[in-house]
Design an enzyme around this catalytic site. Structure first.
Site, PDB file in Angstrom:
ATOM      1  N   LYS A  67       0.848  -1.193   0.000  1.00 41.79           N
ATOM      2  CA  LYS A  67       0.000   0.000   0.000  1.00 41.79           C
ATOM      3  C   LYS A  67       0.881   1.239   0.000  1.00 41.79           C
ATOM      4  O   LYS A  67       1.926   1.277   0.657  1.00 41.79           O
ATOM      5  CB  LYS A  67      -0.892  -0.025   1.242  1.00 41.79           C
ATOM      6  N   SER A 142      -9.789   1.603   2.942  1.00 41.81           N
ATOM      7  CA  SER A 142      -8.904   2.401   2.105  1.00 41.81           C
ATOM      8  C   SER A 142      -7.868   1.569   1.349  1.00 41.81           C
ATOM      9  O   SER A 142      -7.284   2.058   0.378  1.00 41.81           O
ATOM     10  CB  SER A 142      -8.167   3.435   2.969  1.00 41.81           C
ATOM     11  N   SER A 166     -10.013  -0.670   7.150  1.00 39.42           N
ATOM     12  CA  SER A 166      -9.399  -0.453   5.832  1.00 39.42           C
ATOM     13  C   SER A 166      -8.695  -1.655   5.225  1.00 39.42           C
ATOM     14  O   SER A 166      -8.296  -1.598   4.057  1.00 39.42           O
ATOM     15  CB  SER A 166      -8.419   0.727   5.899  1.00 39.42           C
TER      16      SER A 166
END
Ligand code: MG
Ligand code: ZN
Lengths: 477, 97, 480
Positions: A67, A142, A166
Site C-alpha cells: 500500500k 482504504s 481499511s
C-alpha cells in the site's frame, strides 16, 4: 492466466524451493500483469525484477504489493494524496524491510484512499480503483488497491493498513482474506500516520494460509515504535479441520443494524447466517452476545480518528517536502493554500472535524467523551471473551456498491465501518474471509478475538475457509 | 448546525484555505456528522477513565546513543525551496512559543 | 498616590546536555553546518515516530530532586498543536496535565512544575532570496530541532527585577552543578520568559499579567521586567487597564512590542501523544538520579550560615560561587582552629578576591588554601595584627609562600607588652610626648586615649595590636 500465477503464495514458495519454478520468472509474470493493470490498483510498478533472494529464504523472492501508505526508500510513497505527489522518502517502513529481509520482492505500490481516509477508494488523488468482480463498483477502502490487485491476481499477496476497517472491508468487497492484527503487533514506523492509536498494518491474501505466512514475517517488536509489542509466540501455519469447542458470539447490537435502521443487506445477512450454520456443523457453538456500547463505536471512532489525523497531517505544510502553493505569499497564505489545494475533500472534512473536536471548549464534549466510550467498548469485549472465543459479524453491511453511489453523503459512507470500527478501538485482532456471493458479489465474514489471539483466529478461519470453499479464481483470469 | 463563522475559525486553526462553496458544504456536512456522533454525549460516563491507548504498555525509552543522521543533500532533494543548505520559507512574525 | 508592588514569575527553558535528541538518535550540535543533524523523526517526515531518550528523563528527575519537586511515578506526553516553520510536525511534544515534576522550591521561590519537551528548529532571516524575488525569506535549520528541553515554571514569588536576576543566577548555578546543562544564555541553552503583574502594596490579589519573551541575558531580564513594571504602573496611574498579552523584548531598543501572532489567541488543542506510551519513573531510576545530585548552593549557604556561624551575606557569596565555596572549604580543612577561625577565614576570601580580581578562581592564585588558613589563624591568635595581615596577604598574592615566613622576614609579628620587645617603652614615650592626654586618661576621660594609641601605632608601623596597646596605656597611667 498463466499457471504459475494461479498458485497461492504458499504453494508458489514450495515450488520455488523444490526448484520447479524460478522466482525471477514468477516475479516477471506478476510484473507484466501489474504493469498492464486496468483496475488502477497500482500507483507504481517495479520496471525490473530486483536481485532475487535465496530460494531458501522464507518468502523465496515472492513479489509483494505494498500500500502506498508505507514509506519505501527512493520509491514513490504518496499516500494517495496530491500533497505527496512524486514524494520519494529517504527511508523504508519497518514492516516492509522485515518482509524484504524475509525474502519478499517489492512488486509495486498500491492505490488507496487519500491518507487511508475512505471506504471506497474514491478518495484517491490518483483516481478510483475498480472492483475486479464488477468494474462499475468500488473495491472498498482504504486499502482498495491492495485488495483489487490480490483479487485480480495482479499480485500474489499484498499488505495494507486498517484503522477502522481499511483491510477487512476491501478484502470483503473483493472476495479475499484480510487480517487486522492486535494493535502493536506490527511496527507503525514508516507507515504514514492516519490515526496513530488505531492504525495497524496487515496482510491481504488469497487464502488464510497465505495470510498467516505473510503476517508471521510482518510482526515483531520495533525499537523505533514505542507502541509496538512482541507477540507471545510466532504466527504459525493454520491447520484446524473443525471448530469443536469453539464458542462464537454474535453481537445483537452489530447484526441488528445501526440506529439509523440502515441495516445489513439481505444477501449479506443470508451469507452470514449460512456461515454460522456451517460453523455449527464444524462443531462450534453459536450464541448471541452483548456489546452494549458497540452502536456508539462509530461515533467514538469518527471523533478519535479525525482528532489524531488533524495533528498527524499538520506536517504537510509545504516546507520540507511535498506540494507547495503560493510560496511567494506570506507564510499563513502559503500554509493554507498548500493544504487547501493539496488535500482532497474527505481529508479536509476529517481535518476540520478533528480540529473542531479538539478545539478549546469542545475537547471534553467530543474527544474526551469519545475516549471514555472507547474504555466501555474495550470492557464490553473483555466481558464477551469470558464466555466466547470469538465474536462473529458480517464484515461490511453490504456488498461492493457502485462507484459514486455514496460520495454525496459522507455519513452514509462512514456507516460502511459499522461492524469494523469496534475492534481497533479495543485494539483487538479481527479478520475477514469470503463467505460466499450475493448477486455475484463477494460477502465478507468477520471474526474478532482477544488481543494476541491471532493463531487461534487464523485456525478457526482456516477451518471455515475449507468448508466454505469460496472460489475467487474467476476474477483472476 | 455549525455557524459559518465557526467553520471559518476552525479552517484558520487547521490552515485550510476553503472557498465559499467549500465553506457552505463543510458547514452542513460537519453538522450532519456532529448530529450523529453527538449521541455519545447522552451516555452516562461518569467516573469512566478515558482510554488513549488500546494496549497498556508504559515506560518505553531508548538509550542516549547516537545514530547516523541523514545526508543534507538527501533531505534537501525533497525541499520545495532549498536555500543556503536549509529550507526556505516566507518570513513569519516572531513565534508565540 | 497608591504604591504598587511587582509580582513576577519566571518560565525557564533549559537545554539538556544529552548526547542525542529528545526523541531520536541525532547527535546534539552547536554551530555545525545547518541541517546536518536530522533524521526522519526530527524532520517530521511522514511515518516517523518518536522514542523517549532515557538520559533526558534522568536529567529531569535530577532537576526535580534538586528543586524538591514531587516526581510523578507515571506522567504523560501531549501534543501541543501550532503551525510555525520551526515546528516540523505542526505540534510540539510536551507535557500537559501530568508533568514529570510538580511543586517544590529553590531558595525563597516556590516551583510550580517542571516538564520535559522538545526544542524547536532555528529560523534564520535572509531577506530577499535569489529564488523568489520581492518577498522576504527565512531559512529553517533543523539541527537544534528535537533537543531535549526542561521547562521550569516558578510560582509568582518574585517581587523585583533584582530579585528575579539573583534567583535566576541561583537556578543557573544549581543546574550547572547538577551537570545537566551548559545553562549558557548567549548560546540559548538557558532561556527565560517572565510573567509580570503589579498590585497595590499590601493587597494579596493578582493583577492582569503580561508575558515577556526573549530576554536572553541576565541584564535583559532585569531591564525588560523593570520596563514592564514601569509601563504597567503608568497605565494604572492613568486609570487604564493592563491587557493580557505577550510582549517581545528588543534588547537593542530596550522596547517591548506585542507579538503579531497573538492577534488571535492560540488554541493549542492539547491531546495525549498517541505515538508515545506513559512515562514511568521507577524506584531504581529515582535512586540513580539521587546519587547524581551533589550538595547544592542553597543547602551549602545554609550549612555555612548555621553550621559555621557565617553571616548570611558572606555565606551566600561563597556558596553561590562554586570555586569560592570549594577554596573556602579546602582552607577550612587545613585550619585546626574552630568556628571563630571559620568566620575569620571567610572574611579573608573577599580580601583575596579584591587582590586577584573578582572573576578569578582563587585556586589559580599563588595563595594556597593552607596559606590563607594559617594567616587567618595567626590573626585569631593575635600573632599578627589585622592591618599587618593585609600586607602579608598582598605579598602572598605577589610571591606565594607561607605567611609565617613573610611575617618573620618583614618583622611584622604582633608586638605585646610582656615580652621585652619594647612595646611598653613605646607606650611610655607616647605618655611622655602628650602629658595632658595622659592626664585626661588618668582622670577617666577615655576619649583622650585616641591620640596616644595613634602615636604607638605610628611608632610600631601597625604591628601592635590595638587592644593590647589600650590595655598597656591604662595600666601605665593607673600605675601613675
Ligand atoms: Mg515550553
Ligand atoms: Zn533526528
Amino acid at each position: 492466466m498463466s499457471e504459475i500465477v494461479a498458485l497461492t503464495a504458499t504453494a508458489a514458495i514450495e515450488r520455488i524451493r523444490a526448484g520447479e519454478i524460478d522466482a525471477a520468472e514468477l516475479f516477471e509474470a506478476y510484473r507484466a500483469r501489474a504493469a498492464a493493470d486496468e483496475l488502477n490498483a497500482f500507483t507504481w510498478v517495479a520496471d525490473s525484477a530486483p536481485p532475487t533472494p535465496s530460494p531458501q529464504s522464507p518468502l523465496a523472492g515472492l513479489p509483494l504489493a505494498v500500500k502506498d501508505l508505507f514509506c519505501t526508500e527512493g520509491i514513490p510513497s504518496q499516500a494517495g494524496s496530491r500533497i505527496l505527489k512524486g514524494y520519494r522518502p529517504p527511508y523504508t517502513a519497518t514492516v516492509v524491510s522485515n518482509l524484504a529481509e524475509a525474502g519478499a520482492s517489492l512488486l509495486g505500490k498500491t492505490n488507496q484512499d487519500e491518507f487511508a481516509m475512505g471506504s471506497s477508494n474514491e478518495n484517491s488523488a490518483f483516481g478510483p480503483v475498480l472492483n475486479p468482480w464488477d468494474r462499475a463498483r468500488v473495491p472498498g477502502g482504504s486499502s482498495g488497491g491492495s485488495a483489487a490487485a490480490v483479487a485480480a491476481g495482479l499480485a500474489p499477496w499484498a499488505i495494507g493498513t486498517d484503522t477502522g476497517g481499511s483491510i477487512r472491508q476491501p478484502a470483503a468487497l473483493c472476495g479475499i482474506v484480510g487480517v487486522k492484527p492486535t494493535y502493536g503487533a506490527c511496527s507503525r514506523y514508516g507507515m504514514i500516520a492516519f490515526a496513530s492509536s488505531l492504525d495497524q498494518a496487515g496482510p491481504l491474501t488469497r487464502d488464510v494460509t497465505d495470510a498467516a505466512l505473510l503476517l508471521s514475517h510482518m510482526v515483531g517488536h520495533d525499537r523505533r515504535d514505542s507502541t509496538s509489542v512482541a507477540m507471545p509466540g510466532p504466527i504459525t501455519r493454520p491447520h484446524a479441520e473443525d471448530l469443536r469447542g469453539i464458542r462464537l458470539g454474535v453481537p445483537e447490537e452489530l447484526i441488528g443494524g445501526d440506529e439509523d435502521g440502515t441495516g445489513i443487506e439481505a444477501g449479506v445477512r443470508e451469507s452470514f447466517e449460512a456461515t454460522l450454520r456451517l460453523a455449527e456443523s464444524l462443531g462450534a457453538t453459536v450464541d448471541t452476545c452483548r456489546l452494549p456500547h458497540a452502536p456508539h463505536a462509530l461515533s467514538a471512532y469518527y471523533l478519535i480518528a479525525p482528532a489524531e489525523a488533524s495533528a498527524n497531517l499538520a506536517r504537510f505544510d509545504g516546507v520540507r517536502y511535498g506540494l507547495r502553493v503560493a510560496g511567494d505569499s506570506d507564510l499563513e497564505t502559503m500554509y493554507s493554500r498548500t493544504r487547501g489545494e493539496g488535500f482532497g475533500p474527505e481529508v479536509k472534512r476529517r481535518v476540520m472535524l478533528g480540529t473542531y473536536a479538539l478545539s478549546s471548549g469542545y475537547y471534553d464534549a467530543y474527544y474526551g467523551t469519545a475516549l471514555k466510550v472507547r474504555t466501555k467498548i474495550a470492557e464490553d469485549f473483555r466481558e464477551v471473551f469470558d464466555k466466547f472465543d470469538f465474536v462473529a459479524t458480517p464484515t461490511s453491511p453490504w456488498v461492493a456498491f457502485a462507484l459514486g453511489a455514496k460520495t454525496a453523503d459522507p455519513l452514509a459512507m462512514y456507516l460502511n465501518d459499522f461492524c469494523t470500527v469496534p475492534m481497533p478501538l479495543a485494539g483487538i485482532p479481527a479478520l475477514s474471509i469470503p463467505s460466499g456471493l450475493s448477486d455475484g458479489l463477494p460477502v465478507g465474514f468477520q471474526l474478532a478475538g482477544p488481543a494476541f489471539s491471532e493463531n487461534r483466529l487464523l485456525d478457526a478461519a482456516y477451518a471455515l475457509e475449507q468448508a466454505i470453499a469460496f472460489d475467487g479464481t474467476g476474477v483472476r483470469a | 448546525m455549525l455557524e459559518r463563522e465557526q467553520v471559518v475559525h476552525v479552517a484558520r486553526l487547521a490552515r485550510l484555505a476553503l472557498d465559499e462553496d467549500e465553506l457552505q458544504k463543510m458547514a452542513s456536512e460537519l453538522s450532519a456528522v456532529l448530529d450523529h456522533v453527538e449521541r455519545i454525549r447522552e451516555l452516562d460516563l461518569a467516573d469512566v477513565e478515558p482510554t488513549s491507548h488500546a494496549v497498556d504498555v508504559a515506560g518505553v525509552m531508548r538509550a542516549d546513543e547516537p545514530e547516523p543522521s541523514l545526508p543534507r543533500d538527501v533531505i534537501l532533494a525533497a525541499a520545495p525551496e532549498p536555500v543556503d543548505g536549509g529550507f526556505g520559507v516566507p518570513s513569519p512574525g516572531p513565534s508565540g512559543e | 498616590m497608591t504604591e504598587y508592588e511587582a509580582v513576577i514569575g519566571l518560565e525557564i527553558h533549559v537545554q539538556l546536555k544529552t548526547r542525542t535528541k529528545m526523541f531520536c538518535g541525532c547527535e546534539l550540535s552547536f554551530g555545525d553546518p545547518p541541517n546536518t543533524h536530522t533524521c526522519p523523526t526530527c524532520l517530521g517526515l511522514p511515518g516517523a515516530l518518536p522514542v523517549v531518550n532515557a538520559r533526558a528523563v534522568d536529567f529531569a528527575i535530577r532537576i526535580g530532586l534538586a528543586l524538591e519537586s514531587a516526581i510523578a511515578p507515571r506522567s504523560l506526553f501531549h501534543r501541543k498543536n501550532y503551525f510555525y516553520p520551526d515546528s516540523p510536525k505542526g505540534y510540539q511534544i510536551s507535557q500537559y496535565d501530568v508533568p514529570i515534576c510538580s511543586g517544590g522550591r529553590l531558595g525563597e521561590v516556590r516551583i510550580h512544575r517542571v516538564h520535559l519537551e522538545e526544542d524547536a528548529a532555528k529560523l534564520v532571516h535572509v531577506g530577499e532570496s535569489g529564488r523568489i524575488h520581492g518577498s522576504d525569506r527565512s531559512v529553517v535549520d533543523f539541527n537544534r530541532c528535537g533537543t531535549p528541553l526542561v521547562e521550569i515554571v516558578s510560582e509568582p514569588d518574585l517581587r523585583s527585577p533584582e530579585q528575579a536576576h539573583e534567583w535566576l543566577t541561583l537556578l543557573r548555578t544549581t543546574l550547572r552543578q547538577l551537570g545537566v546543562s551548559d545553562v549558557n544564555m548567549d548560546e540559548g541553552s538557558l532561556r527565560c520568559d517572565a510573567n509580570v503583574s503589579i498590585r497595590p502594596v499590601g493587597s494579596t490579589g493578582l493583577g492582569t499579567k503580561t508575558e515577556l519573551k526573549n530576554m536572553n541575558s541576565f541584564r535583559f531580564l532585569e531591564r525588560g521586567v523593570r520596563t514592564e513594571i514601569a509601563r504597567q504602573t503608568e497605565l494604572l496611574r492613568m486609570g487604564e487597564p493592563v491587557v493580557q498579552e505577550t510582549l517581545h523584548f528588543d534588547p537593542t531598543s530596550g522596547r517591548l512590542t506585542p507579538l503579531r501572532s497573538k492577534e488571535e489567541a492560540h488554541d493549542y488543542r492539547y491531546f495525549p501523544e498517541p505515538d508515545l506510551v506513559p512515562l514511568l519513573v521507577t524506584g531504581e531510576m529515582l535512586q540513580a538520579a539521587q546519587g547524581q545530585v551533589p550538595e547544592l548552593p542553597a543547602q551549602r549557604a545554609d550549612r555555612f550560615e548555621h553550621g559555621l556561624g557565617l553571616k548570611p551575606g558572606i555565606a551566600r557569596d561563597l556558596a553561590f560561587r562554586r570555586e569560592l565555596a570549594e577554596y573556602f572549604e579546602q582552607a577550612l580543612s587545613c585550619s585546626d582552629v574552630g568556628a571563630t577561625a571559620a568566620v575569620e577565614l571567610a572574611n579573608w576570601i573577599p580580601q583575596l578576591m579584591e587582590r586577584i580580581g573578582s572573576d578569578a578562581d582563587p585556586a589559580d592564585s599563588s595563595v594556597t588554601p593552607r596559606a590563607l588558613a594559617s594567616l587567618a589563624a595567626m590573626v585569631v591568635a593575635k600573632r599578627v595584627s589585622r592591618d599587618a595581615a593585609r600586607d602579608v596577604l598582598t605579598m602572598l598574592v605577589a610571591e606565594g609562600g607561607e605567611p609565617q615566613a613573610i611575617v618573620d622576614r618583614e618583622g611584622l609579628g604582633a608586638l605585646d607588652g610582656d615580652d621585652g620587645d619594647g612595646l611598653a617603652a613605646i607606650v611610655d614615650s607616647a605618655l611622655a610626648a602628650d602629658p595632658n592626654a595622659a592626664a585626661k586618661v588618668a582622670a577617666g576621660n577615655m576619649k583622650a586615649i585616641g591620640p596616644l594609641v595613634g602615636y604607638v601605632m605610628r611608632e610600631t608601623k601597625g604591628r601592635a595590636d590595638g587592644g593590647e596597646v589600650t590595655r598597656l596605656i591604662r595600666q601605665r597611667v593607673a600605675q601613675g
